[in-house]
Design a protein around this motif. Structure first.
Motif, short mmCIF file in Angstrom:
data_model
loop_
_atom_site.label_atom_id
_atom_site.label_comp_id
_atom_site.label_asym_id
_atom_site.label_seq_id
_atom_site.Cartn_x
_atom_site.Cartn_y
_atom_site.Cartn_z
N ASP A 37 0.84 -1.19 0.00
CA ASP A 37 0.00 0.00 0.00
C ASP A 37 0.87 1.24 0.00
N CYS A 38 0.36 2.31 -0.57
CA CYS A 38 1.05 3.59 -0.50
C CYS A 38 1.15 3.99 0.97
N LYS A 56 8.39 3.80 -5.88
CA LYS A 56 9.18 5.03 -5.99
C LYS A 56 8.57 5.97 -7.01
N ASN A 57 8.17 5.43 -8.16
CA ASN A 57 7.54 6.25 -9.19
C ASN A 57 6.23 6.84 -8.68
N HIS A 58 5.45 6.04 -7.97
CA HIS A 58 4.19 6.54 -7.42
C HIS A 58 4.45 7.71 -6.47
N LEU A 59 5.43 7.55 -5.57
CA LEU A 59 5.73 8.60 -4.61
C LEU A 59 6.21 9.87 -5.30
N LEU A 60 6.96 9.75 -6.39
CA LEU A 60 7.43 10.92 -7.13
C LEU A 60 6.31 11.60 -7.90
N THR A 61 5.49 10.82 -8.57
CA THR A 61 4.43 11.42 -9.39
C THR A 61 3.27 11.98 -8.56
N GLU A 62 3.10 11.46 -7.35
CA GLU A 62 2.00 11.90 -6.50
C GLU A 62 2.44 12.83 -5.37
N ILE A 63 3.63 13.40 -5.47
CA ILE A 63 4.15 14.23 -4.39
C ILE A 63 3.24 15.42 -4.09
N CYS A 64 2.66 16.02 -5.11
CA CYS A 64 1.76 17.16 -4.88
C CYS A 64 0.49 16.74 -4.14
#
Length: 102
Positions: A37-38, A56-64
């Motif tokens: 899970d995130c 890692k990609n999820h955390l970068l793309t969803e940072i906002c």
């Protein structure tokens, strides 16, 4: 002995890794295809069951959106603290009124 040395396939979908049964648990913990899970799920992120290699990609793309969720949590906590402060003031007034009555 022999059972723990048996070669088994990883249980995670799409993973083709094979290892000895005694090492399977260690592999599954770090497997790229492990479903997780995130870390922001509990404060409102809608993404769950992300494969380990994509986190890692999820955390970068969803940072906002994650930052927005964090600010909402902080704002809610500030509001709750203010309510507690107000309740504390009222309780002190009630305590002082009780002292006058006694």
């Amino acid at each position: 002995g022999k059972i723990l040395r048996m070669i088994v396939k990883c249980f995670w979908t799409k993973c083709e890794s094979k290892c000895e049964l005694k090492k399977l648990e260690d592999h599954m913990r770090i497997c790229d295809f492990r479903s997780i899970d995130c870390p922001y799920l509990n404060i409102g992120c809608k993404d769950s069951k992300i494969v380990n290699k994509d986190i890692k990609n999820h955390l970068l793309t969803e940072i906002c959106s994650h930052t927005k969720l964090l600010f909402e949590v902080i704002d809610n906590l500030r509001y709750e603290i203010q309510i507690l402060k107000n309740d504390n003031v009222e309780l002190k007034k009630d305590r002082d009124n009780l002292k006058v009555c006694i």
